[in-house]
Design a protein around this motif. Structure first.
Motif, PDB file in Angstrom:
ATOM      1  N   ASP A 147      10.450  60.774  32.736  1.00  0.00           N
ATOM      2  CA  ASP A 147      10.430  59.713  33.462  1.00  0.00           C
ATOM      3  C   ASP A 147      11.469  58.859  32.844  1.00  0.00           C
ATOM      4  OD1 ASP A 147       8.477  60.635  35.125  1.00  0.00           O
ATOM      5  OD2 ASP A 147       7.002  59.970  34.218  1.00  0.00           O
ATOM      6  N   PRO A 148      12.531  58.049  33.757  1.00  0.00           N
ATOM      7  CA  PRO A 148      13.254  57.175  33.229  1.00  0.00           C
ATOM      8  C   PRO A 148      12.696  55.957  32.896  1.00  0.00           C
ATOM      9  CG  PRO A 148      13.671  57.333  35.482  1.00  0.00           C
ATOM     10  CD  PRO A 148      12.637  58.475  35.189  1.00  0.00           C
ATOM     11  N   CYS A 149      11.474  55.617  33.639  1.00  0.00           N
ATOM     12  CA  CYS A 149      10.813  54.231  33.592  1.00  0.00           C
ATOM     13  C   CYS A 149       9.106  54.340  33.556  1.00  0.00           C
ATOM     14  CB  CYS A 149      11.448  53.463  34.680  1.00  0.00           C
ATOM     15  SG  CYS A 149      10.460  51.775  34.658  1.00  0.00           S
ATOM     16  N   VAL A 150       8.487  53.931  32.645  1.00  0.00           N
ATOM     17  CA  VAL A 150       7.110  53.966  32.752  1.00  0.00           C
ATOM     18  C   VAL A 150       6.459  52.954  33.947  1.00  0.00           C
ATOM     19  CG1 VAL A 150       6.706  54.612  30.196  1.00  0.00           C
ATOM     20  CG2 VAL A 150       6.553  52.357  30.902  1.00  0.00           C
ATOM     21  N   LEU A 151       7.181  52.180  34.260  1.00  0.00           N
ATOM     22  CA  LEU A 151       6.428  51.032  35.221  1.00  0.00           C
ATOM     23  C   LEU A 151       5.685  51.620  36.230  1.00  0.00           C
ATOM     24  CD1 LEU A 151       6.226  48.051  35.435  1.00  0.00           C
ATOM     25  CD2 LEU A 151       8.185  47.980  36.580  1.00  0.00           C
ATOM     26  N   PRO A 152       6.473  52.741  37.250  1.00  0.00           N
ATOM     27  CA  PRO A 152       5.343  52.945  38.298  1.00  0.00           C
ATOM     28  C   PRO A 152       4.244  53.539  38.067  1.00  0.00           C
ATOM     29  CG  PRO A 152       7.871  53.514  38.459  1.00  0.00           C
ATOM     30  CD  PRO A 152       7.558  52.937  37.006  1.00  0.00           C
ATOM     31  N   ARG A 153       3.987  54.192  36.952  1.00  0.00           N
ATOM     32  CA  ARG A 153       2.903  54.695  36.513  1.00  0.00           C
ATOM     33  C   ARG A 153       1.876  53.742  35.721  1.00  0.00           C
ATOM     34  NH1 ARG A 153       3.300  60.437  36.643  1.00  0.00           N
ATOM     35  NH2 ARG A 153       5.600  61.148  37.009  1.00  0.00           N
ATOM     36  N   ALA A 154       2.611  52.691  35.201  1.00  0.00           N
ATOM     37  CA  ALA A 154       1.834  51.769  34.358  1.00  0.00           C
ATOM     38  C   ALA A 154       1.020  50.831  35.229  1.00  0.00           C
ATOM     39  CB  ALA A 154       2.666  50.849  33.535  1.00  0.00           C
ATOM     40  N   VAL A 155       1.312  50.371  36.318  1.00  0.00           N
ATOM     41  CA  VAL A 155       0.508  49.504  37.256  1.00  0.00           C
ATOM     42  C   VAL A 155      -0.926  49.967  37.497  1.00  0.00           C
ATOM     43  CG1 VAL A 155       0.599  48.082  39.401  1.00  0.00           C
ATOM     44  CG2 VAL A 155       2.629  48.307  38.226  1.00  0.00           C
ATOM     45  N   PRO A 156      -0.879  51.188  38.127  1.00  0.00           N
ATOM     46  CA  PRO A 156      -2.191  51.632  38.366  1.00  0.00           C
ATOM     47  C   PRO A 156      -3.040  51.791  37.021  1.00  0.00           C
ATOM     48  CG  PRO A 156      -0.621  53.246  38.928  1.00  0.00           C
ATOM     49  CD  PRO A 156      -0.066  51.943  38.619  1.00  0.00           C
ATOM     50  N   ILE A 157      -2.623  52.070  36.079  1.00  0.00           N
ATOM     51  CA  ILE A 157      -3.310  52.567  34.721  1.00  0.00           C
ATOM     52  C   ILE A 157      -3.791  51.034  34.185  1.00  0.00           C
ATOM     53  CG2 ILE A 157      -3.038  53.067  32.492  1.00  0.00           C
ATOM     54  CD1 ILE A 157      -1.073  55.051  33.476  1.00  0.00           C
ATOM     55  N   VAL A 158      -3.110  49.774  34.420  1.00  0.00           N
ATOM     56  CA  VAL A 158      -3.450  48.528  33.926  1.00  0.00           C
ATOM     57  C   VAL A 158      -4.442  48.141  35.005  1.00  0.00           C
ATOM     58  CG1 VAL A 158      -2.591  46.053  33.789  1.00  0.00           C
ATOM     59  CG2 VAL A 158      -1.126  47.963  32.814  1.00  0.00           C
ATOM     60  N   GLU A 159      -4.353  48.156  36.183  1.00  0.00           N
ATOM     61  CA  GLU A 159      -5.348  47.838  36.972  1.00  0.00           C
ATOM     62  C   GLU A 159      -6.775  48.562  36.672  1.00  0.00           C
ATOM     63  OE1 GLU A 159      -3.481  48.692  41.093  1.00  0.00           O
ATOM     64  OE2 GLU A 159      -2.565  46.658  41.015  1.00  0.00           O
ATOM     65  N   ALA A 160      -6.871  49.947  36.366  1.00  0.00           N
ATOM     66  CA  ALA A 160      -7.730  50.707  36.127  1.00  0.00           C
ATOM     67  C   ALA A 160      -8.424  50.241  34.878  1.00  0.00           C
ATOM     68  CB  ALA A 160      -7.507  52.158  36.155  1.00  0.00           C
ATOM     69  N   MET A 161      -7.622  50.021  33.831  1.00  0.00           N
ATOM     70  CA  MET A 161      -8.161  49.473  32.491  1.00  0.00           C
ATOM     71  C   MET A 161      -8.827  48.071  32.753  1.00  0.00           C
ATOM     72  SD  MET A 161      -7.897  51.816  30.479  1.00  0.00           S
ATOM     73  CE  MET A 161      -7.546  51.320  28.787  1.00  0.00           C
ATOM     74  N   VAL A 162      -8.241  47.134  33.488  1.00  0.00           N
ATOM     75  CA  VAL A 162      -8.988  45.945  33.585  1.00  0.00           C
ATOM     76  C   VAL A 162     -10.233  46.122  34.521  1.00  0.00           C
ATOM     77  CG1 VAL A 162      -8.730  43.811  34.970  1.00  0.00           C
ATOM     78  CG2 VAL A 162      -6.596  44.579  33.585  1.00  0.00           C
ATOM     79  N   ALA A 163     -10.195  46.937  35.618  1.00  0.00           N
ATOM     80  CA  ALA A 163     -11.604  46.981  36.154  1.00  0.00           C
ATOM     81  C   ALA A 163     -12.506  47.937  35.554  1.00  0.00           C
ATOM     82  CB  ALA A 163     -11.108  48.048  37.373  1.00  0.00           C
ATOM     83  N   ILE A 164     -12.308  48.562  34.473  1.00  0.00           N
ATOM     84  CA  ILE A 164     -13.089  49.353  33.533  1.00  0.00           C
ATOM     85  C   ILE A 164     -13.738  48.119  32.649  1.00  0.00           C
ATOM     86  CG2 ILE A 164     -13.437  50.784  31.486  1.00  0.00           C
ATOM     87  CD1 ILE A 164     -11.409  52.616  32.999  1.00  0.00           C
ATOM     88  N   VAL A 165     -12.806  47.198  32.148  1.00  0.00           N
ATOM     89  CA  VAL A 165     -13.415  46.301  31.233  1.00  0.00           C
ATOM     90  C   VAL A 165     -14.222  45.156  31.986  1.00  0.00           C
ATOM     91  CG1 VAL A 165     -12.624  44.321  29.834  1.00  0.00           C
ATOM     92  CG2 VAL A 165     -11.544  46.512  29.508  1.00  0.00           C
ATOM     93  N   LEU A 166     -13.678  44.906  33.048  1.00  0.00           N
ATOM     94  CA  LEU A 166     -14.754  44.009  33.981  1.00  0.00           C
ATOM     95  C   LEU A 166     -16.226  44.568  34.346  1.00  0.00           C
ATOM     96  CD1 LEU A 166     -12.317  42.240  36.300  1.00  0.00           C
ATOM     97  CD2 LEU A 166     -12.967  41.581  34.189  1.00  0.00           C
TER      98      LEU A 166
END
Length: 159
Positions: A134-153
């Motif tokens: 992948d030339p950039c991790v950003l497209p995959r990072a957004v849903p991963i960050v959202e999921a991690m925040v949801a898990i913590v909350l």
């Protein structure tokens, strides 16, 4: 909450930075500039990043003995902050505002250009990336960050 969010986001591979609210910019502010002033939700200057804290405002009448009696004419109000510099978390707990975080990710390391390196014995060599990367991790990072925040909350909700 703040520490758990930071830990969760920083545990995502390629993450190199985490900010909450005003983040590093807040370190260059005076306390009087950074304070999140609480105001009524209908205040004209409240932050657009604010969701508000619901409260009930009851009307009171004097009873015969002079004590106050709450009337059934309760109306809903919200309390907000003018700035949300704290990013929705104060003293380690949510203050009712939107939780605002930022995460920084490094660029992918495997590139198609030859890169000079050394072997495990210290001998110079050239590394050339092959295959699909992948030339950039950003497209995959957004849903991963959202999921991690949801898990913590969710974890904090059940604690």
């Amino acid at each position: 909450l703040e520490a758990d969010l930071a830990k969760a986001i920083m545990s995502i591979p390629a993450t190199k930075g985490f900010e909450l609210g005003s983040g590093f910019a807040g370190s260059r502010m005076l306390g009087s500039e950074h304070n999140d002033l609480f105001v009524p939700g209908d205040h004209p200057g409240f932050s657009t990043q604010s969701s508000g804290i619901p409260v009930t405002d009851s009307s009171y009448d004097d009873d015969a003995d002079g004590s106050k009696i709450a009337q059934n004419t309760a109306k809903k109000k919200t309390i907000r902050t003018l700035t949300n510099n704290s990013g929705g978390i104060q003293g380690g707990i949510s203050n009712g505002e939107n939780i605002v975080i930022r995460a920084a990710f490094k660029p992918t390391s495997t590139i198609r250009s030859p890169q000079r390196t050394v072997t495990d014995r210290g001998d110079p060599t050239v590394l050339e990336g092959k295959g699909r990367h992948d030339p950039c991790v950003l497209p995959r990072a957004v849903p991963i960050v959202e999921a991690m925040v949801a898990i913590v909350l969710a974890d904090h909700l059940i604690q």
